[in-house]
Design a protein around this motif. Sequence first.
Motif, mmCIF file in Angstrom:
data_model
loop_
_atom_site.group_PDB
_atom_site.id
_atom_site.type_symbol
_atom_site.label_atom_id
_atom_site.label_comp_id
_atom_site.label_asym_id
_atom_site.label_seq_id
_atom_site.Cartn_x
_atom_site.Cartn_y
_atom_site.Cartn_z
ATOM 1 N N PRO A 33 -5.267 10.880 -8.337
ATOM 2 C CA PRO A 33 -6.114 11.194 -7.182
ATOM 3 C C PRO A 33 -6.350 9.959 -6.301
ATOM 4 O O PRO A 33 -6.285 8.821 -6.775
ATOM 5 N N ALA A 34 -6.648 10.173 -5.041
ATOM 6 C CA ALA A 34 -6.801 9.091 -4.064
ATOM 7 C C ALA A 34 -7.898 8.102 -4.449
ATOM 8 O O ALA A 34 -7.770 6.908 -4.179
ATOM 9 N N GLU A 35 -8.963 8.573 -5.095
ATOM 10 C CA GLU A 35 -10.050 7.656 -5.446
ATOM 11 C C GLU A 35 -9.674 6.668 -6.553
ATOM 12 O O GLU A 35 -10.374 5.698 -6.788
ATOM 13 N N TYR A 36 -8.550 6.883 -7.217
ATOM 14 C CA TYR A 36 -8.108 5.972 -8.278
ATOM 15 C C TYR A 36 -6.929 5.089 -7.866
ATOM 16 O O TYR A 36 -6.455 4.288 -8.651
ATOM 17 N N ASP A 77 -6.878 2.580 -5.938
ATOM 18 C CA ASP A 77 -7.231 1.165 -5.916
ATOM 19 C C ASP A 77 -7.103 0.500 -7.288
ATOM 20 O O ASP A 77 -7.107 -0.722 -7.390
ATOM 21 N N VAL A 96 -7.012 9.340 -16.180
ATOM 22 C CA VAL A 96 -7.537 10.373 -15.286
ATOM 23 C C VAL A 96 -7.466 11.727 -15.969
ATOM 24 O O VAL A 96 -8.408 12.523 -15.909
ATOM 25 N N SER A 133 -10.810 13.979 -17.031
ATOM 26 C CA SER A 133 -11.069 15.207 -16.273
ATOM 27 C C SER A 133 -11.661 16.260 -17.205
ATOM 28 O O SER A 133 -11.488 16.234 -18.413
ATOM 29 N N GLN A 187 0.836 -1.212 0.000
ATOM 30 C CA GLN A 187 0.000 0.000 0.000
ATOM 31 C C GLN A 187 0.868 1.258 0.000
ATOM 32 O O GLN A 187 0.573 2.219 -0.697
#
Length: 172
Positions: free
Chosen positions: A106-109, A111, A132, A136, A93
Amino acid sequence: MADETQAPEEQQEAPEQEAPQSQESASDKTDQLGEPGKAALAAERKARREAEKQLKELTARLQSIEDKDKSELERAQSRLAELEKQYGEERAQRLRLSVATQHSIPAEYVDLLTADDEEALEQQAARVAQLVKASSAPEFARNPGQGAGNGEPVTPSVQSGRDLYRQKHSNS
């Protein structure tokens, strides 16, 4: 006397072989022993049952002692395996977050980065960063006809719309 103790054992251990034999023939053999022989045979059988019972108890006790030691070792090994797994997950991680930061993901991507080694993770991060960026909202140049020009948005009113209409249509 050894023959006397072997005969009943053979009788007990191999009942399937002597199944056709009737109860009378078994009782005939014990009748041949006489009262002292019957008493000795009964005592021998009782001692054998007690010895087998004691053997089972001692075997169970030995097994429980071995299991106690073994379970402590197994608990330690399972705890070690759990900690190693947790360490590996945390390390992976941390690597994902580091690579995502380098590629401005970005943090949401984050994973979407699933590779195990750093090289493959870098390749995935490059592809995700391109996706991304492509997904955008595009940045458009400012339209000088919109707004006041000083950065403040113009709030249109009904009256200003009517005035503009009159200006354009009164010249015609």
